[in-house]
Write an enzyme that holds these catalytic residues in place. Structure first.
Site, PDB file in Angstrom:
ATOM      1  CG  HIS A  76      -1.524   1.357   1.519  1.00  0.00           C
ATOM      2  ND1 HIS A  76      -2.460   1.955   0.719  1.00  0.00           N
ATOM      3  CD2 HIS A  76      -1.277   2.239   2.527  1.00  0.00           C
ATOM      4  CE1 HIS A  76      -2.771   3.138   1.217  1.00  0.00           C
ATOM      5  NE2 HIS A  76      -2.073   3.347   2.316  1.00  0.00           N
ATOM      6  CD1 TRP A 140       6.435   3.617   4.099  1.00  0.00           C
ATOM      7  CD2 TRP A 140       7.573   4.418   2.362  1.00  0.00           C
ATOM      8  NE1 TRP A 140       6.815   4.897   4.400  1.00  0.00           N
ATOM      9  CE2 TRP A 140       7.509   5.424   3.353  1.00  0.00           C
ATOM     10  CE3 TRP A 140       8.242   4.707   1.163  1.00  0.00           C
ATOM     11  CZ2 TRP A 140       8.096   6.675   3.189  1.00  0.00           C
ATOM     12  CZ3 TRP A 140       8.825   5.963   1.012  1.00  0.00           C
ATOM     13  CH2 TRP A 140       8.755   6.926   2.010  1.00  0.00           C
ATOM     14  CB  SER A 169      10.736   6.109 -14.486  1.00  0.00           C
ATOM     15  OG  SER A 169       9.665   6.997 -14.589  1.00  0.00           O
ATOM     16  CG  HIS A 253      12.466  14.712   5.278  1.00  0.00           C
ATOM     17  ND1 HIS A 253      11.502  14.250   6.119  1.00  0.00           N
ATOM     18  CD2 HIS A 253      12.148  15.995   5.033  1.00  0.00           C
ATOM     19  CE1 HIS A 253      10.649  15.207   6.390  1.00  0.00           C
ATOM     20  NE2 HIS A 253      11.007  16.285   5.750  1.00  0.00           N
ATOM     21  CD  GLU A 255       9.599  10.205  -2.861  1.00  0.00           C
ATOM     22  OE1 GLU A 255      10.556  10.561  -3.581  1.00  0.00           O
ATOM     23  OE2 GLU A 255       8.534   9.788  -3.315  1.00  0.00           O
ATOM     24  CE1 TYR A 257       8.942  19.604   3.190  1.00  0.00           C
ATOM     25  CE2 TYR A 257      10.953  18.362   3.447  1.00  0.00           C
ATOM     26  CZ  TYR A 257       9.942  19.108   3.996  1.00  0.00           C
ATOM     27  OH  TYR A 257       9.916  19.330   5.333  1.00  0.00           O
ATOM     28  CG  HIS A 303      12.222  10.296   8.887  1.00  0.00           C
ATOM     29  ND1 HIS A 303      10.890  10.126   8.655  1.00  0.00           N
ATOM     30  CD2 HIS A 303      12.591  11.380   8.154  1.00  0.00           C
ATOM     31  CE1 HIS A 303      10.462  11.046   7.799  1.00  0.00           C
ATOM     32  NE2 HIS A 303      11.480  11.824   7.500  1.00  0.00           N
ATOM     33  CB  THR A 326       5.828  24.685   5.369  1.00  0.00           C
ATOM     34  OG1 THR A 326       7.020  23.988   4.988  1.00  0.00           O
ATOM     35  CG2 THR A 326       4.640  23.916   4.858  1.00  0.00           C
ATOM     36  NE  ARG A 448       4.352   3.421  10.708  1.00  0.00           N
ATOM     37  CZ  ARG A 448       5.144   4.162   9.909  1.00  0.00           C
ATOM     38  NH1 ARG A 448       6.209   4.790  10.416  1.00  0.00           N
ATOM     39  NH2 ARG A 448       4.899   4.283   8.635  1.00  0.00           N
TER      40      ARG A 448
END
Lengths: 551, 209
Positions: A76, A140, A169, A253, A255, A257, A303, A326, A448
């Protein structure tokens, strides 16, 4: 006067439409293929999410056994990040960026086709693992040692190979976008006149070029560990387990953004158009985007606070710092709407929904930046809540806004606004019903990535709520699909510029011809079409339509 | 609003396919430089892994099984000299074609290709010798790092040699000129990148060990 002379329409010669789409190098067709396949992966990833939520609706094992459950949440996450959001945003970038900068196509059209066609191939590689001994099951993030040969089966190898290919890609796509933006801008379109969507895609592409190869190096090292007896992440052989986390999050991280910046760009296109005002603080917005891109490379170890292997104050401070640009953007958006002439179309509703949901997700992030809080909340459902607020409430709502906003340009047809509003209400309620209870579950300690939980700890009702919410999101998705199905069978009534918009993609027909533009308006600001219609600053051209200047 | 937008004619020519005009860097060369940037980050990941592991060991490096020693093979020094000087040769070829000298280009690229192949042959020999000493991809963290880093570099040298071969075959049919040689520029930029990576690898793996 040197405008392009159009050759007469080429005579019809026998080539099927399927062949045409399979071999096309037109950025618009490739963009549509990206978007279509990303929506298919959204359905696949969404079904897996529903399976997960169904299992968690009540304590005990009802629906998925633990092995399948682990595969489901791993795939997922992987599907949604690498095969839904990334290709979706790449698709919109592909379609919109050349149009917004007044170019005829991307800089490297054939590499563009290659970037797209790698996606289905890498997906095939990834998903085939379900039938070949089970998919990857380590989450993931695939932390070692859980993803090493000792604990993970062949699915992990498919995961590594699939993501490596997917990364190729992304890198090729990013190179193409950057070359396009740097080299193919129309005359007059200086960097500080670029539409904000183009700016966010530009920074995203830079992040891709610098972050994805680092993931590739990690994937390669893990592959060598698993298949050729390497010792990179194996402490017993002299390696370092935490090294995987460093390499993964150095990519991971930036990623996040990569997943959100283009959505910021979409929102920044939609809000000004439906507020009838220019974006508030264009230069501040550009600066904020660039600084997010730079700071994004300095926060990865937040993280990893609980590993004990990172310097907490540094990464805590940089994480607080990155919330500043932000926050600047939040004020840009709100000030754009302030005293504007608001039109609540579906695209606008999703944009406003984005602001509300992303704000919650962003504040969650600022809490997690504080190390004591992070130590308490690490690996609980609170984190799941945070990341879904920014990825679903953020990226996915942005994608929905983009879908409703640009669908008329891509197809010449409107998506039905009434169905759209129904979809928005269902999805907005569904998203908050799904993800808000997860905050509370996390604070009360639910970890989790668990398949079952005890019936006597009080997690039952909140989990049931989350499951009901997820089914609402699923139902909202069906409404969207129905809306698309009906719209595509209807007549082309949208016209060139249905929203009275600002940017160049609306200065050509809907859908645009293969060469995009016959002629371009003069570009004197980041809103060339607005200038053309309403008279820009300074020397206003006489308008044939006689609408006159409003401001 | 469904009326078609009326687009104003502009006073200056709109070159749709070429956008901002011909100023600045060539598009294809820009693409290659961006690709090289991504390649640098790939090797940066490997280098980061190397230094991160090495920091744990301090003076007990290279970490190898008992009784195995790692020493520089003189072959590697020769290979390094060959690869570094090949950068000069390919640059000379580039300068020749900028002046329109097709034969000079072909000669330089043929020589560069030969030097690249020699480097690969020396590297393969070094691998065999190291395997005899008991250093391999599996079994030790130093071996894993050493063979992954140099192996990926070798693959990039091979990629460069193939690129040079394509330029050479195109050059021999006279496809390049003083004005039209962007592929030559791109391949030589790539070759310089491969060369610089090797300099860092050589310093890291052989000198600073």
């Amino acid at each position: 006067m040197a405008t392009t002379a159009l050759s007469p329409r080429a005579g019809a010669y026998p080539r099927s439409r399927v062949y045409e789409w399979l071999t096309t190098t037109d950025h618009k067709k490739i963009g549509i293929m990206y978007i279509t396949s990303a929506y298919i992966f959204f359905l696949i990833g969404g079904l897996m999410a529903l399976a997960i939520r169904t299992e968690l609706a009540a304590p005990g094992t009802q629906f998925l056994n633990p092995d399948i459950f682990n595969q489901a949440f791993t795939m997922h996450g992987t599907t949604m990040v690498f095969f839904f959001v990334m290709p979706m945003l790449a698709g919109f970038a592909n379609y919109i960026v050349p149009l917004q900068i007044g170019a005829a196509d991307m800089a490297f059209p054939r590499i563009n086709a290659l970037s797209f066609w790698i996606i289905p191939v890498s997906a095939l590689l990834l998903f085939s693992s379900f039938g070949l001994g089970g998919a990857a099951a380590g989450g993931w993030t695939s932390y070692t040692p859980l993803s090493e040969a000792k604990y993970a089966g062949i699915g992990q190898d498919f995961w590594l190979a699939g993501l490596l290919l997917n990364g190729v890609s992304s890198i090729l796509g990013a190179i193409n976008i950057l070359a396009t933006i740097f080299k193919l801008r129309a005359p007059g379109l200086t960097m500080l006149r670029l539409p904000i969507f183009v700016w966010t895609v530009l920074v995203t592409s830079v992040l891709l070029i610098f972050a994805v190869p680092v993931l590739a190096s990690g994937l390669v090292m893990l592959f060598i560990d698993r298949n050729y007896g390497g010792a990179f992440f194996d402490p017993a052989a002299g390696g370092d387990t935490v090294l995987w986390q460093h390499v993964f999050w150095f990519f991971g991280h930036p990623e996040v953004y990569i997943l959100i910046l283009p959505a910021f760009g979409i929102i920044s296109e939609v809000l000004p158009v439906f507020s009838r005002k220019p974006l508030f603080g264009y230069k501040a917005f550009v600066l904020a985007t660039v600084s997010i891109g730079v700071l994004g490379f300095g926060v990865w170890a937040h993280h990893m606070f609980t590993t004990g292997a990172v310097f907490l104050p540094f990464f805590s401070i940089t994480t607080f710092l990155i919330s500043v640009p932000t926050g600047v953007k939040m004020f840009n958006w709100i000030a754009t709407m302030w005293r504007g002439k608001l039109r609540f179309t579906t695209a606008m509703l999703f944009a406003v929904g984005f602001l509300a949901s992303f704000l919650i997700g962003g504040l969650d992030g600022a809490f997690s930046a504080s190390t004591p809080i992070d130590f308490a909340l690490q690996d609980t459902y609170w984190i799941v809540s945070h990341l879904h607020y920014v990825l679903f409430g953020g990226s996915a709502f942005g994608i929905m806004a983009a879908t409703y906003y640009w669908f008329p340009k891509m197809t010449g047809r409107f998506l039905d606004e009434r169905l759209g509003k129904v979809q928005f209400v269902i999805m907005f309620v569904g998203a908050h019903l799904t993800f808000f209870p997860m905050h509370l579950l996390g604070i009360s300690g639910m970890p989790r990535r668990i398949q079952d939980y005890a019936p006597n700890v009080g997690w039952q009702d909140l989990n049931l709520l989350a499951t009901i919410g997820s089914y609402l999101i699923g139902f909202g998705t069906l409404v969207l699909l129905w809306n698309m199905f009906v719209a595509l069978r209807g007549p082309r009534t949208a016209g060139d510029d249905p929203w009275d918009a600002n940017t160049l993609e609306w200065a050509t027909t809907s859908p645009p011809p293969s060469y995009n533009f016959d002629r371009l308006p003069e570009i004197r600001s980041e809103r060339p079409l607005f200038d053309l219609k309403h008279g820009g600053a300074g020397h206003a051209p006489a308008l044939p339509s006689g609408e006159g200047s409003q401001r | 609003m469904t009326a078609t937008t009326d687009v104003l004619p502009t006073d200056h020519p709109v070159e749709l396919a070429h956008g901002h005009g011909d100023g600045g860097i060539n598009t294809a060369l820009l693409g290659m430089l961006l690709f090289i940037a991504s390649e640098i980050m790939f090797f940066a990941g490997l280098f980061a892994a190397y230094f991160s592991v090495r920091a744990k060991y301090g003076s007990h490096w290279p970490a190898l099984p008992e009784g195995v020693e790692f020493a520089i093979n003189p072959l590697v020094i020769i290979a390094t000299l060959i690869l570094v000087s090949s950068s000069g040769v390919i640059q000379w070829g580039l300068w020749r074609i900028r002046k329109g000298d097709r034969r000079g280009l072909n000669r330089a690229f043929a020589l560069t290709m030969l030097m690249g192949l020699t480097f690969l042959a020396f590297q393969a020999t070094d691998y065999v010798l190291l395997a005899d000493e008991g250093i391999s991809l599996n079994g030790s963290i130093f071996g894993s790092l050493f063979f992954t880093m140099t192996g990926f570099h070798g693959a990039h040298v091979l990629g460069g040699v193939i690129g040079i071969g394509i330029i050479l075959s195109r050059g021999m049919t006279g496809q390049f000129s003083a004005r039209n040689h962007v592929a030559v520029e791109a391949v030589s930029a790539y070759w310089h990148f491969v060369d610089v990576v090797w300099i860092f690898l050589f310093l890291t793996l052989y000198i600073l060990r």
